[in-house]
Design a protein around this motif. Structure first.
Motif, PDB file in Angstrom:
ATOM      1  N   ILE A  21       0.746  -1.204   0.041  1.00  0.00           N
ATOM      2  CA  ILE A  21       0.033   0.053   0.077  1.00  0.00           C
ATOM      3  C   ILE A  21       0.978   1.316   0.108  1.00  0.00           C
ATOM      4  O   ILE A  21       0.494   2.176  -0.736  1.00  0.00           O
ATOM      5  CB  ILE A  21      -1.018   0.080   1.315  1.00  0.00           C
ATOM      6  N   TYR A  25       0.128   3.414  -3.516  1.00  0.00           N
ATOM      7  CA  TYR A  25      -0.443   4.560  -3.394  1.00  0.00           C
ATOM      8  C   TYR A  25       0.291   5.897  -4.297  1.00  0.00           C
ATOM      9  O   TYR A  25      -0.246   6.169  -5.176  1.00  0.00           O
ATOM     10  CB  TYR A  25      -0.815   5.103  -2.081  1.00  0.00           C
ATOM     11  N   THR A  40      -5.443   1.840  -6.179  1.00  0.00           N
ATOM     12  CA  THR A  40      -5.923   0.879  -6.125  1.00  0.00           C
ATOM     13  C   THR A  40      -5.298  -0.155  -7.263  1.00  0.00           C
ATOM     14  O   THR A  40      -4.647  -1.222  -6.956  1.00  0.00           O
ATOM     15  CB  THR A  40      -7.411   0.358  -6.299  1.00  0.00           C
ATOM     16  N   THR A  43      -1.538  -0.088  -6.191  1.00  0.00           N
ATOM     17  CA  THR A  43      -1.105  -1.376  -5.129  1.00  0.00           C
ATOM     18  C   THR A  43      -1.248  -2.633  -5.598  1.00  0.00           C
ATOM     19  O   THR A  43      -0.450  -3.624  -5.268  1.00  0.00           O
ATOM     20  CB  THR A  43      -2.280  -1.157  -4.019  1.00  0.00           C
ATOM     21  N   SER A  47       1.835  -5.379  -5.456  1.00  0.00           N
ATOM     22  CA  SER A  47       1.683  -6.513  -4.964  1.00  0.00           C
ATOM     23  C   SER A  47       2.046  -7.664  -5.570  1.00  0.00           C
ATOM     24  O   SER A  47       2.544  -8.467  -5.277  1.00  0.00           O
ATOM     25  CB  SER A  47       0.212  -6.638  -4.305  1.00  0.00           C
ATOM     26  N   ASP A 464     -11.216   3.249   0.513  1.00  0.00           N
ATOM     27  CA  ASP A 464      -9.869   3.213   0.006  1.00  0.00           C
ATOM     28  C   ASP A 464      -8.951   2.196   0.732  1.00  0.00           C
ATOM     29  O   ASP A 464      -8.497   1.085  -0.040  1.00  0.00           O
ATOM     30  CB  ASP A 464      -9.019   4.524   0.048  1.00  0.00           C
ATOM     31  N   ILE A 465      -9.061   2.110   2.027  1.00  0.00           N
ATOM     32  CA  ILE A 465      -8.218   0.919   2.566  1.00  0.00           C
ATOM     33  C   ILE A 465      -8.985  -0.392   2.313  1.00  0.00           C
ATOM     34  O   ILE A 465      -8.095  -1.360   2.457  1.00  0.00           O
ATOM     35  CB  ILE A 465      -8.028   1.523   4.150  1.00  0.00           C
ATOM     36  N   SER A 468      -7.912  -1.572  -1.228  1.00  0.00           N
ATOM     37  CA  SER A 468      -6.429  -1.585  -1.234  1.00  0.00           C
ATOM     38  C   SER A 468      -6.051  -3.038  -0.703  1.00  0.00           C
ATOM     39  O   SER A 468      -5.339  -3.723  -1.291  1.00  0.00           O
ATOM     40  CB  SER A 468      -5.998  -0.555  -0.917  1.00  0.00           C
ATOM     41  N   LEU A 469      -6.374  -3.243   0.606  1.00  0.00           N
ATOM     42  CA  LEU A 469      -5.942  -4.494   1.400  1.00  0.00           C
ATOM     43  C   LEU A 469      -6.518  -5.774   0.610  1.00  0.00           C
ATOM     44  O   LEU A 469      -5.919  -6.660   0.523  1.00  0.00           O
ATOM     45  CB  LEU A 469      -6.461  -4.361   2.749  1.00  0.00           C
ATOM     46  N   ALA A 472      -4.345  -6.484  -2.350  1.00  0.00           N
ATOM     47  CA  ALA A 472      -2.984  -6.957  -1.899  1.00  0.00           C
ATOM     48  C   ALA A 472      -3.064  -8.381  -1.343  1.00  0.00           C
ATOM     49  O   ALA A 472      -2.093  -9.123  -1.899  1.00  0.00           O
ATOM     50  CB  ALA A 472      -2.611  -5.888  -0.769  1.00  0.00           C
TER      51      ALA A 472
END
Length: 576
Positions: A21, A25, A40, A43, A47, A464-465, A468-469, A472
């Motif tokens: 992340i 970003y 995204t 990321t 990843s 967003d978080i 993104s996670l 990933a």
């Protein structure tokens, strides 16, 4: 040293997640001629590269907890539901039917092109969902496609593993996303010119029909949203010297002269606030707030001599966001809103679904909109009372409660499965959370007692978080296998299908709006961008039109297609 770093990352998956992340970003924000990957996609790219390098060079696999992926995907889907909920229902219920039709044309033609194109090209399972996700630039489609795999709704045919299907999804997404992100901006940007229309003239005509735009403002509940900034207003003091003003009140004068508002009355040694609506007398000194040029040019001839009276001029001004829920003003134009509730206020900005709209007299306000105003506290409170809302100050407890309750209900509903013709269909936990987010958002905006609309800052963070996670964690499983998805000419097939799926649907929508409905090209371009869920394309249309007017057509098709594309992405897995 490099080998040690990769071993450390493989043994500590949370280091991998945060590293992806933190690198993804800034990578996604790098812009080349106005085009960037986005946070995204950046990321996901980082990843995949880390996971692929660890496996290819050192034989290491990164085992990121699947629970992390599930939780954050559900949080992301809830945030999406909270964003589109109010406008989704209001867009269907009232007005904007052309915008609804444009959204339907784009989302269903994209599904037909990609799904049957993948069949025609004989692509393996997973590619269709990935290409829909990438060609629509909606990464969340990968999430619902993955949930179809984990829930058992999708059954892999003999000779292919579920991990390989997931890798196919990621491969289809990666190629089509990059290409469609670039070419959709170019298409939307130059559609008016291709059809013989001057975009600048179209933007100017729309502004003439509707009004004019405003400068960019910070999003609601984000840093800087309450900054007063520089306003084209002033408060000046005048002595009442004309008989026709005697016995008039600040409220009655506002109805006659809405461009100049009386906010304070000084009578001898008494200071009377306009909230008490006192009747004016000869010799009163009044504090009048309005546009600089109007106060300078007209006030002395209409009121009297300008005087230096600090008690009439020193009036505190604050900035507040009014989050609109259920209100009698929903569906009415900005012009009427300003006339009815605008006493002592300056309308700074209007937001819908996290996007700033130009302030146009004929623009209808919708449930869930945020109106930013500047004025005295009592003027703000008076307007909020008339709108049946309050300037919302979200509490962590309220947001945590609704988040937990929505995820609970969404998970249970999404986990239920029914068999249709022997095929198990389940809504999916992520889609279930999105639907509960839509419902909760709709209910909260209708009844501020439930907490009111969600803070845009909190909602944006979850969106967003969460996504993104999720991507990933997804990369840890698809990274080592993604090269297998690029064998032969499959890359060319993905590129062709992705571009067709990205560009033909908005072109069909443009033909409908341009030839059948005779829509203004600037507004139509914004609607096509919204139907394609592409904010950069909408901004490209604003740039070529030299106007903010394309934002008018963006929200309704965006809200509609944001949900439908996820459903169609899910169906592309279970039906393939």
């Amino acid at each position: 040293m490099i080998a040690f770093i990769f071993h450390y990352i493989a043994n500590n998956p949370f280091v991998f997640l945060f590293l992806a992340i933190s690198l993804g970003y800034p990578l996604g924000k790098i812009s080349i001629k106005g085009i960037n990957l986005g946070a995204t996609a950046g990321t996901l790219l980082v990843s995949v590269l880390i996971a692929l390098s660890a496996f290819s060079f050192y034989g290491l696999t990164i085992d990121a907890p699947g629970l992390v992926s599930d939780i954050f995907l559900m949080m992301f889907m809830y945030a999406i539901g909270m964003k589109v909920g109010p406008q989704f229902f209001s867009g269907l219920a009232r007005g904007g039917m052309d915008f609804v039709v444009i959204g339907l044309i784009v989302v269903f033609s994209n599904f037909i092109i990609v799904f049957w194109g993948a069949k025609l090209f004989n692509l393996a399972p997973g590619y269709a969902a990935g290409i829909i996700s990438g060609s629509y630039t909606v990464t969340a489609v990968m999430g619902v496609a993955q949930s179809a795999i984990t829930s058992g709704a999708f059954k892999a045919p003999n000779g292919i593993t579920l991990d390989q299907v997931s890798a196919n999804i990621a491969a289809g997404y990666a190629i089509s996303y990059i290409l469609s992100s670039i070419f959709i901006i170019l298409l939307i940007k130059y559609l008016p010119t291709l059809f013989g229309k001057d975009p600048i003239q179209a933007g100017a005509q729309a502004e003439k029909d509707f009004g004019s735009g405003q400068d960019n403002e910070a999003l609601p509940s984000t840093a800087g949203f309450s900054n007063l900034g520089v306003l084209p207003l002033d408060v000046r003091a005048y002595r009442v010297e004309h008989e026709e003003l005697v016995n008039q009140t600040p409220e009655s004068l506002y109805q006659l002269y809405p461009q100049a508002t009386v906010l304070r009355v000084v009578r001898q040694n008494k200071v009377l606030k306009a909230v008490d609506n006192p009747k004016l007398q000869l010799g009163d000194i009044i504090g009048v707030r309005g546009q600089y040029h109007q106060l300078i040019a007209e006030s002395e001839s209409h009121i009297g001599t300008e005087v230096d009276e600090p008690r009439a001029r020193n009036i505190d001004i604050e900035v507040a966001d009014l989050h609109l829920g259920h209100s009698p003003y929903i569906g009415r134009p900005i012009a009427q809103l300003s006339q009815d509730i605008g006493f002592g206020l300056y309308l700074k900005a209007l937001f819908r679904q996290g996007h700033q709209l130009p302030i146009l007299p004929q623009t209808q306000i919708e449930m869930g909109d945020v109106i930013r105003v500047a004025g005295s506290d009592w003027c703000v409170q008076q307007a909020a009372s008339k709108l049946n809302c309050t300037p919302i100050v979200e509490s962590t407890l309220t947001e945590t409660f609704y988040l937990a309750l929505s995820l609970l209900i969404g998970y249970i509903c999404g986990h239920l499965s029914v068999n249709i013709s022997g095929i198990p269909f389940a809504l999916g936990t992520s889609a279930g959370c999105m639907l509960t987010g839509i419902i909760f958002s709709f209910l909260r905006t209708r009844n501020p007692a439930f907490g009111g609309p969600m803070s845009e800052g909190a909602r944006s963070f979850l969106q967003d978080i969460g996504l993104s996670l999720f991507v990933a964690v997804l990369a840890t499983s698809v990274g080592p296998k993604i090269l297998d998805s690029f064998q032969g000419i499959v890359v060319i097939k993905i590129a062709i299908l992705g571009l067709i799926g990205a560009l033909i649907p908005p072109l069909l929508a443009w033909l409908y709006g341009f030839y059948i409905r005779k829509m203004n090209p600037a507004i139509l371009a914004g609607a096509c961008a919204g139907a394609r869920n592409s904010t950069p394309a909408m901004k490209g249309a604003q740039e070529i039109c030299q106007s903010d007017i394309p934002a008018i057509g963006y929200p309704v098709p965006y809200a509609l297609t944001s949900m439908l594309v996820l459903i169609l992405g899910y169906l592309s897995m279970v039906m393939y």
